[in-house]
Design a protein around this motif. Structure first.
Motif, mmCIF file in Angstrom:
data_model
loop_
_atom_site.group_PDB
_atom_site.id
_atom_site.type_symbol
_atom_site.label_atom_id
_atom_site.label_comp_id
_atom_site.label_asym_id
_atom_site.label_seq_id
_atom_site.Cartn_x
_atom_site.Cartn_y
_atom_site.Cartn_z
ATOM 1 N N VAL A 270 0.865 -1.175 0.000
ATOM 2 C CA VAL A 270 0.000 0.000 0.000
ATOM 3 C C VAL A 270 0.904 1.228 0.000
ATOM 4 O O VAL A 270 1.712 1.414 0.910
ATOM 5 C CB VAL A 270 -0.930 0.014 1.230
ATOM 6 N N VAL A 271 0.777 2.051 -1.018
ATOM 7 C CA VAL A 271 1.625 3.235 -1.160
ATOM 8 C C VAL A 271 0.838 4.443 -0.675
ATOM 9 O O VAL A 271 -0.118 4.878 -1.323
ATOM 10 C CB VAL A 271 2.070 3.431 -2.618
ATOM 11 N N ALA A 272 1.244 4.971 0.485
ATOM 12 C CA ALA A 272 0.544 6.118 1.074
ATOM 13 C C ALA A 272 1.504 7.285 1.288
ATOM 14 O O ALA A 272 1.348 8.061 2.222
ATOM 15 C CB ALA A 272 -0.104 5.717 2.397
ATOM 16 N N LEU A 273 2.509 7.407 0.422
ATOM 17 C CA LEU A 273 3.491 8.474 0.549
ATOM 18 C C LEU A 273 2.885 9.825 0.190
ATOM 19 O O LEU A 273 1.963 9.908 -0.637
ATOM 20 C CB LEU A 273 4.700 8.189 -0.351
ATOM 21 N N ASP A 274 3.424 10.876 0.787
ATOM 22 C CA ASP A 274 2.918 12.219 0.521
ATOM 23 C C ASP A 274 3.435 12.788 -0.796
ATOM 24 O O ASP A 274 2.745 13.557 -1.456
ATOM 25 C CB ASP A 274 3.319 13.171 1.666
ATOM 26 N N ASN A 275 4.652 12.419 -1.148
ATOM 27 C CA ASN A 275 5.304 12.994 -2.324
ATOM 28 C C ASN A 275 4.924 12.215 -3.583
ATOM 29 O O ASN A 275 5.243 11.034 -3.701
ATOM 30 C CB ASN A 275 6.829 12.960 -2.131
ATOM 31 N N PRO A 276 4.247 12.853 -4.564
ATOM 32 C CA PRO A 276 3.849 12.131 -5.785
ATOM 33 C C PRO A 276 5.027 11.553 -6.556
ATOM 34 O O PRO A 276 4.922 10.480 -7.144
ATOM 35 C CB PRO A 276 3.126 13.206 -6.607
ATOM 36 N N ALA A 277 6.165 12.257 -6.553
ATOM 37 C CA ALA A 277 7.340 11.746 -7.266
ATOM 38 C C ALA A 277 7.821 10.435 -6.649
ATOM 39 O O ALA A 277 8.201 9.500 -7.357
ATOM 40 C CB ALA A 277 8.455 12.787 -7.256
ATOM 41 N N GLN A 278 7.807 10.361 -5.311
ATOM 42 C CA GLN A 278 8.194 9.125 -4.637
ATOM 43 C C GLN A 278 7.204 8.008 -4.927
ATOM 44 O O GLN A 278 7.586 6.846 -5.082
ATOM 45 C CB GLN A 278 8.300 9.358 -3.134
ATOM 46 N N VAL A 279 5.931 8.353 -4.996
ATOM 47 C CA VAL A 279 4.904 7.360 -5.320
ATOM 48 C C VAL A 279 5.151 6.785 -6.707
ATOM 49 O O VAL A 279 5.109 5.562 -6.914
ATOM 50 C CB VAL A 279 3.499 7.977 -5.222
ATOM 51 N N ASP A 280 5.427 7.670 -7.684
ATOM 52 C CA ASP A 280 5.682 7.208 -9.050
ATOM 53 C C ASP A 280 6.883 6.274 -9.092
ATOM 54 O O ASP A 280 6.839 5.217 -9.732
ATOM 55 C CB ASP A 280 5.935 8.420 -9.967
ATOM 56 N N ARG A 281 7.958 6.671 -8.431
ATOM 57 C CA ARG A 281 9.170 5.862 -8.454
ATOM 58 C C ARG A 281 8.960 4.514 -7.779
ATOM 59 O O ARG A 281 9.410 3.470 -8.274
ATOM 60 C CB ARG A 281 10.308 6.624 -7.766
ATOM 61 N N LEU A 282 8.245 4.515 -6.654
ATOM 62 C CA LEU A 282 8.016 3.276 -5.917
ATOM 63 C C LEU A 282 7.149 2.313 -6.708
ATOM 64 O O LEU A 282 7.452 1.121 -6.805
ATOM 65 C CB LEU A 282 7.369 3.588 -4.565
ATOM 66 N N VAL A 283 6.072 2.807 -7.310
ATOM 67 C CA VAL A 283 5.174 1.941 -8.084
ATOM 68 C C VAL A 283 5.921 1.316 -9.255
ATOM 69 O O VAL A 283 5.808 0.105 -9.514
ATOM 70 C CB VAL A 283 3.954 2.749 -8.575
ATOM 71 N N ALA A 284 6.721 2.107 -9.952
ATOM 72 C CA ALA A 284 7.455 1.587 -11.105
ATOM 73 C C ALA A 284 8.470 0.526 -10.684
ATOM 74 O O ALA A 284 8.619 -0.511 -11.340
ATOM 75 C CB ALA A 284 8.147 2.733 -11.833
ATOM 76 N N GLN A 285 9.176 0.764 -9.581
ATOM 77 C CA GLN A 285 10.183 -0.184 -9.134
ATOM 78 C C GLN A 285 9.555 -1.472 -8.613
ATOM 79 O O GLN A 285 10.057 -2.570 -8.883
ATOM 80 C CB GLN A 285 11.065 0.452 -8.049
ATOM 81 N N VAL A 286 8.476 -1.355 -7.867
ATOM 82 C CA VAL A 286 7.809 -2.554 -7.355
ATOM 83 C C VAL A 286 7.291 -3.406 -8.508
ATOM 84 O O VAL A 286 7.439 -4.628 -8.516
ATOM 85 C CB VAL A 286 6.662 -2.169 -6.398
ATOM 86 N N ARG A 287 6.699 -2.754 -9.502
ATOM 87 C CA ARG A 287 6.188 -3.513 -10.639
ATOM 88 C C ARG A 287 7.319 -4.163 -11.426
ATOM 89 O O ARG A 287 7.165 -5.254 -11.986
ATOM 90 C CB ARG A 287 5.378 -2.581 -11.558
ATOM 91 N N GLN A 288 8.486 -3.528 -11.458
ATOM 92 C CA GLN A 288 9.629 -4.096 -12.177
ATOM 93 C C GLN A 288 10.188 -5.319 -11.464
ATOM 94 O O GLN A 288 10.464 -6.344 -12.097
ATOM 95 C CB GLN A 288 10.731 -3.042 -12.330
ATOM 96 N N TYR A 289 10.342 -5.224 -10.140
ATOM 97 C CA TYR A 289 10.974 -6.307 -9.393
ATOM 98 C C TYR A 289 9.974 -7.334 -8.881
ATOM 99 O O TYR A 289 10.352 -8.476 -8.596
ATOM 100 C CB TYR A 289 11.777 -5.736 -8.220
ATOM 101 N N TYR A 290 8.707 -6.931 -8.719
ATOM 102 C CA TYR A 290 7.678 -7.844 -8.221
ATOM 103 C C TYR A 290 6.460 -7.738 -9.139
ATOM 104 O O TYR A 290 5.448 -7.109 -8.788
ATOM 105 C CB TYR A 290 7.303 -7.508 -6.774
#
Length: 373
Positions: A270-290
């Motif tokens: 569950v991605v509940a980060l405040d910073n949209p840039a961090q959200v974008d980076r996290l979603v892309a990386q999680v989808r790449q590795y998992y």
């Protein structure tokens, strides 16, 4: 000390101070007559029990393999292999006895804890070898004259042999279990899964423990769903842990931190980060590795929802939409509109909003496909 360093938001200083703590405790232990390795071990245990352990583990991960390799090469260079042929019978007997005793003890403990027969036997086989800390203890004891050098060398050989033999023991155990053992019928697969959930083997990773993340974590805890939360704000971590929440300091947008938090065993993030840039980076990386992991992400608006779905998010929730819908619902009810009418208007708007998000994503994919063609 770590809390003050974290407040500076300097990752290089953070890992440097963590290493300095380990070296400092090792030096203190040596200065009072103990082993440096014992001091490093105690410092490691201390750091492993702190809320910073996931971040520290991620930071030292690139060096762990090199340091472990140097450690075992040093031990190997100090082994007297001539003893292996001179005392082969004694060494093999000691090795067999040690692995047998450890397997039996671990098996009994696992059965007492309620594990199945096959799982208990596999656990015993996995833990049958001696720990590498024995290398340090025996060499230190020999240097103090507590053990004869020959005895220390024999025991070191026994430890090394148990480590060499363990993979073959585990493989043989698994082969025999598959061939001759059938689990009890009354032990269903559902019960087996429940055991893992109780041991946080299928937990939820909550990235961010701010206003939204804290509410999500509270509701997950109330529902009995195991989770681990990660946040980079030191005061949030400190306050949350003081209230009993499983929150740890770490940058959830880094894959190594997610791995340290058990992303390989997690059932969703569950991605509940405040910073949209961090959200974008996290979603892309999680989808790449998992690629198979469900990702439920917090988005800023409709455009951000569409971007996150394109990057691989499973579901997205617009924070501006839900706030405005809830506020509008109260206004409608306060204006005399019936409950059913207010609910219908809100639901229709919500469905139309998210359907447009899906349509936008689909249109973008079509355009990209035409460009490639």
């Amino acid at each position: 000390v770590l809390a003050r360093i974290v407040a500076s938001q300097d990752p290089e200083v953070f890992i440097a101070v963590a290493v300095l703590l380990v070296l400092g405790v090792a030096w203190i232990m040596q200065s009072v007559g103990f082993s440096m390795a014992l001091g490093a071990f105690l410092a490691g245990v201390m750091l492993a029990e702190s809320q910073y352990r996931h971040q520290i583990e991620a930071d030292i991960l690139p060096f762990r393999g090199i340091l472990l390799g140097l450690f075992f090469m040093t031990v190997g260079m100090g082994i007297d292999f001539s003893l292996l042929w001179e005392r082969l019978g004694d060494i093999l007997l000691l090795t067999w006895g040690l692995m047998t005793i450890k397997t039996v003890v671990v098996y009994i403990l696992a059965r007492i804890a309620g594990a199945r027969h096959d799982i208990s036997l596999q656990t015993g086989a996995l833990l049958s070898q001696s720990g590498e800390f024995g290398f340090v203890l025996f060499s230190f004891a020999a240097s103090l004259g507590l053990l004869e050098t020959t005895v220390s060398d024999i025991l070191t050989l026994v430890i090394a042999l148990t480590m060499v033999l363990t993979p073959f023991v585990v493989r043989s155990t698994n082969f025999l279990l598959l061939k001759f053992y059938t689990p009890d019928a009354e032990k269903s697969e559902e019960d087996y899964t429940t055991e893992f959930i109780e041991h946080d083997q299928e937990h939820v990773i909550l990235a961010g423990f701010g206003r939204v993340g804290a509410r999500v974590g509270t509701l997950l805890g109330a529902a009995g769903v195991p989770y681990i939360a990660l946040d980079m704000r030191q005061h949030r971590v400190k306050d949350a842990r003081a209230q009993g929440f499983p929150v740890f300091f770490g940058d959830a947008s880094k894959v190594k931190v997610l791995q340290a938090a058990g992303a390989d065993r997690a059932k969703m993030i569950v991605v509940a980060l405040d910073n949209p840039a961090q959200v974008d980076r996290l979603v892309a990386q999680v989808r790449q590795y998992y690629p198979e992991m469900p990702i439920h992400a917090r988005a800023r608006d409709r455009k951000h929802c569409a971007e996150l779905i394109t990057q691989g998010a499973t579901t997205t929730v617009s924070e501006t939409l839900e706030t405005s819908l809830r506020l509008t619902e109260e206004v409608l009810l306060g204006s005399g509109v019936e409950d059913t009418v207010a609910t219908r208007v809100i639901n229709e708007f919500r469905d139309d909003y998210y359907s447009n998000v899906v349509k936008k994503v689909t249109d973008n994919k079509v355009v990209l496909g035409e460009l490639k063609h």
